[in-house]
Design a protein around this motif. Structure first.
Motif, PDB file in Angstrom:
ATOM      1  N   PHE A   1       0.672   4.386  -3.058  1.00  0.00           N
ATOM      2  CA  PHE A   1       2.014   4.647  -2.543  1.00  0.00           C
ATOM      3  C   PHE A   1       2.507   6.018  -3.001  1.00  0.00           C
ATOM      4  N   TRP A   2       2.297   6.338  -4.265  1.00  0.00           N
ATOM      5  CA  TRP A   2       2.796   7.583  -4.830  1.00  0.00           C
ATOM      6  C   TRP A   2       2.158   8.790  -4.162  1.00  0.00           C
ATOM      7  N   PHE A   3       0.837   8.758  -3.998  1.00  0.00           N
ATOM      8  CA  PHE A   3       0.173   9.905  -3.381  1.00  0.00           C
ATOM      9  C   PHE A   3       0.511  10.036  -1.897  1.00  0.00           C
ATOM     10  N   ARG A   4       0.718   8.917  -1.264  1.00  0.00           N
ATOM     11  CA  ARG A   4       1.010   8.965   0.169  1.00  0.00           C
ATOM     12  C   ARG A   4       2.435   9.430   0.455  1.00  0.00           C
ATOM     13  N   PHE A   5       3.402   9.001  -0.355  1.00  0.00           N
ATOM     14  CA  PHE A   5       4.795   9.283  -0.023  1.00  0.00           C
ATOM     15  C   PHE A   5       5.516  10.208  -1.004  1.00  0.00           C
TER      16      PHE A   5
ATOM     17  N   LYS B   1      16.628  10.340   1.349  1.00  0.00           N
ATOM     18  CA  LYS B   1      16.864   9.492   2.519  1.00  0.00           C
ATOM     19  C   LYS B   1      15.850   9.795   3.616  1.00  0.00           C
ATOM     20  N   GLU B   2      15.516  11.086   3.777  1.00  0.00           N
ATOM     21  CA  GLU B   2      14.504  11.465   4.771  1.00  0.00           C
ATOM     22  C   GLU B   2      13.141  10.893   4.410  1.00  0.00           C
ATOM     23  N   VAL B   3      12.800  10.965   3.125  1.00  0.00           N
ATOM     24  CA  VAL B   3      11.505  10.433   2.690  1.00  0.00           C
ATOM     25  C   VAL B   3      11.491   8.911   2.803  1.00  0.00           C
ATOM     26  N   LEU B   4      12.606   8.275   2.514  1.00  0.00           N
ATOM     27  CA  LEU B   4      12.678   6.817   2.639  1.00  0.00           C
ATOM     28  C   LEU B   4      12.409   6.381   4.075  1.00  0.00           C
ATOM     29  N   LYS B   5      12.872   7.151   5.042  1.00  0.00           N
ATOM     30  CA  LYS B   5      12.583   6.845   6.446  1.00  0.00           C
ATOM     31  C   LYS B   5      11.081   6.899   6.708  1.00  0.00           C
ATOM     32  N   MET B   6      10.410   7.896   6.100  1.00  0.00           N
ATOM     33  CA  MET B   6       8.947   7.995   6.244  1.00  0.00           C
ATOM     34  C   MET B   6       8.264   6.778   5.628  1.00  0.00           C
ATOM     35  N   VAL B   7       8.784   6.351   4.481  1.00  0.00           N
ATOM     36  CA  VAL B   7       8.213   5.171   3.819  1.00  0.00           C
ATOM     37  C   VAL B   7       8.330   3.954   4.729  1.00  0.00           C
ATOM     38  N   LYS B   8       9.500   3.743   5.302  1.00  0.00           N
ATOM     39  CA  LYS B   8       9.715   2.572   6.162  1.00  0.00           C
ATOM     40  C   LYS B   8       8.833   2.625   7.405  1.00  0.00           C
ATOM     41  N   ARG B   9       8.604   3.843   7.916  1.00  0.00           N
ATOM     42  CA  ARG B   9       7.729   3.970   9.098  1.00  0.00           C
ATOM     43  C   ARG B   9       6.271   3.697   8.746  1.00  0.00           C
ATOM     44  N   GLY B  10       5.871   4.084   7.541  1.00  0.00           N
ATOM     45  CA  GLY B  10       4.453   3.978   7.183  1.00  0.00           C
ATOM     46  C   GLY B  10       4.068   2.733   6.412  1.00  0.00           C
ATOM     47  N   ILE B  11       5.055   1.954   5.985  1.00  0.00           N
ATOM     48  CA  ILE B  11       4.746   0.817   5.117  1.00  0.00           C
ATOM     49  C   ILE B  11       3.988  -0.288   5.850  1.00  0.00           C
ATOM     50  N   GLY B  12       4.156  -0.382   7.159  1.00  0.00           N
ATOM     51  CA  GLY B  12       3.486  -1.438   7.920  1.00  0.00           C
ATOM     52  C   GLY B  12       1.980  -1.389   7.781  1.00  0.00           C
ATOM     53  N   GLU B  13       1.417  -0.186   7.836  1.00  0.00           N
ATOM     54  CA  GLU B  13      -0.030  -0.027   7.701  1.00  0.00           C
ATOM     55  C   GLU B  13      -0.492  -0.470   6.310  1.00  0.00           C
ATOM     56  N   ILE B  14       0.301  -0.131   5.297  1.00  0.00           N
ATOM     57  CA  ILE B  14      -0.046  -0.522   3.930  1.00  0.00           C
ATOM     58  C   ILE B  14       0.055  -2.035   3.761  1.00  0.00           C
ATOM     59  N   LEU B  15       1.099  -2.643   4.351  1.00  0.00           N
ATOM     60  CA  LEU B  15       1.245  -4.098   4.279  1.00  0.00           C
ATOM     61  C   LEU B  15       0.053  -4.788   4.928  1.00  0.00           C
ATOM     62  N   SER B  16      -0.385  -4.261   6.052  1.00  0.00           N
ATOM     63  CA  SER B  16      -1.513  -4.855   6.760  1.00  0.00           C
ATOM     64  C   SER B  16      -2.770  -4.847   5.895  1.00  0.00           C
ATOM     65  N   ARG B  17      -3.030  -3.717   5.246  1.00  0.00           N
ATOM     66  CA  ARG B  17      -4.218  -3.616   4.387  1.00  0.00           C
ATOM     67  C   ARG B  17      -4.120  -4.549   3.186  1.00  0.00           C
ATOM     68  N   ASN B  18      -2.928  -4.610   2.605  1.00  0.00           N
ATOM     69  CA  ASN B  18      -2.774  -5.480   1.442  1.00  0.00           C
ATOM     70  C   ASN B  18      -2.803  -6.952   1.824  1.00  0.00           C
ATOM     71  N   TYR B  19      -2.379  -7.266   3.020  1.00  0.00           N
ATOM     72  CA  TYR B  19      -2.467  -8.653   3.465  1.00  0.00           C
ATOM     73  C   TYR B  19      -3.930  -9.075   3.561  1.00  0.00           C
ATOM     74  N   GLU B  20      -4.803  -8.146   3.908  1.00  0.00           N
ATOM     75  CA  GLU B  20      -6.235  -8.446   3.920  1.00  0.00           C
ATOM     76  C   GLU B  20      -6.718  -8.783   2.506  1.00  0.00           C
ATOM     77  N   LYS B  21      -6.303  -7.979   1.528  1.00  0.00           N
ATOM     78  CA  LYS B  21      -6.705  -8.245   0.129  1.00  0.00           C
ATOM     79  C   LYS B  21      -6.176  -9.593  -0.341  1.00  0.00           C
ATOM     80  N   ILE B  22      -4.927  -9.873  -0.004  1.00  0.00           N
ATOM     81  CA  ILE B  22      -4.295 -11.129  -0.415  1.00  0.00           C
ATOM     82  C   ILE B  22      -4.967 -12.318   0.255  1.00  0.00           C
TER      83      ILE B  22
END
Length: 464
Positions: free
Chosen positions: A313-317, A331-352
């Protein structure tokens, strides 16, 4: 910091405390994983000396230890006189003939100050401690050094330890206890951002605000607790952090093949391989090969990824948007986080999901057993979960979907089609299928699952 339950580890330590005789137990793991907090919980109702090593010359370490020990025993003579070396210090403790816990935190700092320290502890143990009632705990964040000095066959303290704990970050399942009131997706979001490190998790437990407010204030804000955390940790562990930064940036951009990392960083193969090996030792990066590979160590299909969720997360955002954050544009960076978090959630859901499957098998919720778990990929095709029982020649294939739509029969049919490539080579006696879905399943898929024995998991629970 609020203590998150480490029941298994505390039970282990308390059982050893009840035993007669001396104990020597190394406890090691990544920085921030909770080693010190675990031991502080353990010694709450026990006589103890806690000594925190520092990166200073050995003479200062010994003087400081003499002050701590002398203060505990109300011994002004030893406080003023100090110890000549660690053998003398351990002899002094053994003569007290008192059952108590001695904790030496950051033991690797003692070794840095004097490489002979492990051998001196070995001598002190053999001469004075092995027949004493003392309970010695050595804590260390430098995993490699702790293993080289206490665990490996040629280690000076090899054969002296009476147990050991390699403390791991909390798994997603263990986070349930800390976030029982949180919906599944919120728990997964927190886990995907900060992983299983106790002090990071506690930021979200203490704050009675939504997740994104905590992210903005505690991670994206200049000067906040986690804003420079990764830089600090890497500088503590590594001599050339800039070069490691380049590799971790490439991995955060999903450059997972060795060739892709070489192209992205411009480093030669030997340099990248050496740095990746060190990052794996630090449990920051992991190497993955298809689970069906006969000799995984020699496989050329290896893929690398950042194992530590917060580092990813740190290196990406954070790192990639440092210019904006330095200007206070969180606030601008937080918008980027919200846009990109879905891909990270998907990958972590695979691990889980893989973690959930293992638990279901171990608790016999499924009438099968497997010896290896992982993923499979070949020529652009991938299967999220493959589990193998080599002795009985059984295999399981699984697909994981992080989607707002219920999983239908088309996903199952696609999985069976991809599985044929593996089946045709291995020719298993028995094959199984499972599906994981964030949002459940269509009625048609539920019906087929009952007819064909497909295991269905919704979120992290087995439903069929």
């Amino acid at each position: 910091m609020e203590f998150i339950n480490r029941k298994e580890e505390l039970d282990f330590l308390n059982k050893r405390w009840q035993e007669k005789g001396a104990q020597l137990i190394p406890i090691y793991g990544k920085r921030r994983v909770g080693k010190t907090e675990l031991t502080l919980q353990f010694i709450k109702d026990k006589p103890h000396i806690y000594f925190l090593s520092e990166s200073v010359p050995k003479e200062l370490q010994l003087r400081k230890f003499a002050e701590v020990a002398g203060g505990f025993f109300n011994d002004k003579f030893i406080t003023q006189g100090g110890f000549r070396d660690w053998v003398q210090a351990l002899e002094y403790l053994s003569k007290k003939k008192e059952k108590m816990v001695i904790i030496i935190d950051e033991f690797p700092y003692l070794v840095e100050g004097d490489p002979a320290t492990p051998s001196l502890f070995q001598k002190g143990w053999d001469l004075y401690l092995k027949d004493s009632p003392l309970f010695i705990i050595l804590l260390g964040s430098s995993i490699g050094m702790m293993e080289r000095t206490t665990l490996f066959y040629r280690a000076p303290l090899y054969g002296r330890r009476t147990g050991q704990i390699r403390l791991q970050p909390f798994s997603f399942k263990q986070l349930k206890e800390a976030f029982e009131a949180f919906p599944f997706e919120e728990r997964l979001t927190i886990y995907s951002i900060v992983g299983g490190m106790p002090p990071y998790i506690n930021l979200f437990r203490r704050q009675k605000r939504n997740i994104w407010e905590v992210v903005k204030d505690q991670i994206l804000t200049k000067g906040s607790l986690l804003y420079e955390e990764v830089e600090f940790l890497l500088r503590e562990e590594l001599k050339e952090p800039r070069n490691y930064f380049a590799i971790l940036i490439a991995l955060s951009l999903t450059k997972t093949k060795l060739s892709e990392i070489l192209n992205e960083t411009g480093f030669d193969k030997g340099t990248v391989s050496r740095y990746l090996s060190i990052l794996q030792d630090l449990q920051i990066v992991t190497k993955e090969v298809p689970v069906t590979e006969k000799v995984p160590q020699k496989s050329r299909k290896g893929l690398y990824r950042i194992e530590d969720n917060f580092f990813n997360f740190w290196f990406r955002f954070i790192f990639r948007n440092r210019d904006l954050l330095e200007e206070g544009k969180k606030k601008e960076v937080l918008k980027m986080v919200k846009r990109g978090i879905g891909e990270i959630l998907s990958r972590n859901y695979e691990k889980i999901s893989l973690e959930t499957l293992k638990e279901a098998v171990s608790k016999r919720k499924l009438p099968i057993y497997f010896t290896r778990y992982g993923r499979w990929w070949e020529k652009g095709e991938e299967i999220d979960i493959v589990a193998v029982n080599q002795e009985q020649n059984k295999i399981l294939f699984g697909e994981v979907k992080w989607s707002n739509r219920p999983v239908g029969t088309n996903i199952y049919k696609d999985l069976k089609q991809k599985a044929q490539k593996v089946i045709s080579k291995r020719r298993p006696k028995k094959k199984y299928f499972c599906l994981f879905s964030k949002t459940g399943f269509t009625q048609a898929m539920l019906d087929i699952a009952k007819e064909e024995g497909v295991f269905l998991f919704e979120k992290d629970s087995l439903i069929v």
